[in-house]
Design a protein around this motif. Structure first.
Motif, PDB file in Angstrom:
ATOM      1  N   PRO A  56       0.835  -1.203   0.000  1.00  0.00           N
ATOM      2  CA  PRO A  56       0.000   0.000   0.000  1.00  0.00           C
ATOM      3  C   PRO A  56       0.867   1.249   0.000  1.00  0.00           C
ATOM      4  N   MET A  57       0.310   2.332  -0.483  1.00  0.00           N
ATOM      5  CA  MET A  57       1.086   3.552  -0.690  1.00  0.00           C
ATOM      6  C   MET A  57       1.797   3.998   0.584  1.00  0.00           C
TER       7      MET A  57
ATOM      8  N   ALA B 216      -7.670   4.461   1.591  1.00  0.00           N
ATOM      9  CA  ALA B 216      -8.758   4.970   2.429  1.00  0.00           C
ATOM     10  C   ALA B 216      -9.822   3.906   2.660  1.00  0.00           C
ATOM     11  N   VAL B 217     -10.198   3.202   1.596  1.00  0.00           N
ATOM     12  CA  VAL B 217     -11.205   2.143   1.726  1.00  0.00           C
ATOM     13  C   VAL B 217     -10.653   1.003   2.576  1.00  0.00           C
ATOM     14  N   ALA B 218      -9.404   0.629   2.354  1.00  0.00           N
ATOM     15  CA  ALA B 218      -8.793  -0.456   3.120  1.00  0.00           C
ATOM     16  C   ALA B 218      -8.748  -0.123   4.607  1.00  0.00           C
ATOM     17  N   LEU B 219      -8.388   1.104   4.942  1.00  0.00           N
ATOM     18  CA  LEU B 219      -8.318   1.502   6.349  1.00  0.00           C
ATOM     19  C   LEU B 219      -9.702   1.532   6.981  1.00  0.00           C
ATOM     20  N   ASP B 220     -10.712   1.933   6.222  1.00  0.00           N
ATOM     21  CA  ASP B 220     -12.099   1.894   6.717  1.00  0.00           C
ATOM     22  C   ASP B 220     -12.488   0.462   7.047  1.00  0.00           C
ATOM     23  N   ILE B 221     -12.191  -0.450   6.142  1.00  0.00           N
ATOM     24  CA  ILE B 221     -12.507  -1.870   6.353  1.00  0.00           C
ATOM     25  C   ILE B 221     -11.761  -2.406   7.568  1.00  0.00           C
ATOM     26  N   MET B 222     -10.486  -2.070   7.694  1.00  0.00           N
ATOM     27  CA  MET B 222      -9.706  -2.528   8.837  1.00  0.00           C
ATOM     28  C   MET B 222     -10.274  -1.997  10.152  1.00  0.00           C
TER      29      MET B 222
END
Length: 321
Positions: free
Chosen positions: A93-94, A299-305
């Motif tokens: 990830p970035m 952003a989406v990945a962190l929301d899911i996490m």
């Protein structure tokens, strides 16, 4: 004139980056850097380039860098490279946080530099072929299931695996996200090992995304359902299958189908991705996966996490915690 590049970090993936760049006719692999001096010298010796334990020593000699260090170091390393006026390729990830991603995007814009993020599935030829068959995706189902490997288990499976699918889905659904529902659990490692997210978009499209790194088999596949057609991509085999209703009926009175199938097994997605970076550096072009798109997937990945952490905390008594 060749583009001068250094690879920063020559662990498992960084070694492959070095090999790909070294094989490109329009690239001069100037050097490799790693805090592990033995590893840096090994790879440098293999390609006859300079080895360094401090990547900053290589920056005056290059036009661009490929950053293949642990995610927690992406921001620091990229900041120094951008400050030196270098274009940067950053493996996914970035960054670890959105604030870090935003900072890199701002720094790159101020310096007129390129950030390209290593979401390699965008360069899977079957995925690239899929774009020509998409109309109005209504439902997307994605599975990325891997056998367990000790490498990379310090990273949550959402950042390790699911972020690839998030990036692909965001690239094919032309609408903002309205809701996300996610669950996941740690099974073998302290972080999440299996996860599922249902992403609902404002235009009505729903994506159901499942990832696991504790399977006995490997499967990487995305299926897109849309009016009058179905598109399936097997990432592993680099194959695409499209089934489209013709509007006619067969002898049994059932809808007649046109089936299209294509395979791209000989294609090298990583070589294509890195070659694209070199082209973007030369032509000053916006990458297919720019810093902004890398940030959106993060952003989406962190929301899911975050949702998964809440779920785990709520049910910790059932999960052995």
């Amino acid at each position: 004139m060749k583009t001068r590049i250094a690879v920063i970090g020559v662990g498992y993936l960084g070694r492959i980056h070095a090999a790909k760049f070294a094989a490109m006719e329009d690239v001069e692999l100037v050097g490799v850097a790693d805090v592990n001096e033995e590893a840096a010298r090994e790879i440098a010796g293999k390609y006859g380039v300079r080895a360094a334990t401090d990547y900053r020593e290589l920056l005056p000699e290059v036009d661009a860098v490929s950053i293949v260090v642990p995610t927690t170091l992406h921001h620091e390393v990229a900041c120094n490279c951008l400050a030196a006026g270098k274009d940067v390729f950053i493996e996914k990830p970035m960054t670890s946080t959105l604030s870090e991603a935003d900072d890199l995007i701002a720094r790159a814009a101020a310096k007129g530099r390129i950030i390209q993020v290593g979401h390699i599935e965008r360069f899977n030829p079957a995925v690239m072929a899929m774009a020509g068959h998409l109309t109005h995706p209504l439902f997307i189902e994605s599975h990325r299931i891997h056998t367990f490997k000790p490498r990379g288990v310090d990273v949550d499976v959402v950042l390790d695996l699911m972020i690839h699918d998030i990036d692909i889905i965001l690239s094919i659904v032309d609408a903002p996200i309205s809701q996300i529902h996610a669950v996941g659990v740690p099974v073998i490692t302290p972080t999440t090992d299996i996860a599922n997210a249902r992403i609902i978009f404002a235009n009505g499209c729903t994506a159901n995304v499942t990832v696991s790194r504790i399977s006995r088999d490997n499967m990487r596949r995305i299926r897109v359902f849309q009016p009058q057609s179905f598109v399936s991509v097997d990432y592993n085999k680099k194959e695409i299958t499209v089934i489209r209703l013709t509007g006619e009926k067969n002898e049994a009175g059932l809808p007649r189908e046109d089936v299209f199938h294509s395979s791209f097994q000989e294609a090298d997605a990583l070589a294509m991705e890195l070659a694209d970076f070199v082209t973007n550096v030369l032509q000053r072009a916006t990458p297919r996966v720019s810093g902004q798109e890398g940030r959106q997937a993060l952003a989406v990945a962190l929301d899911i996490m975050g949702q998964i952490r809440g779920h785990v905390e709520k049910h910790r008594h059932l999960l052995g915690g």
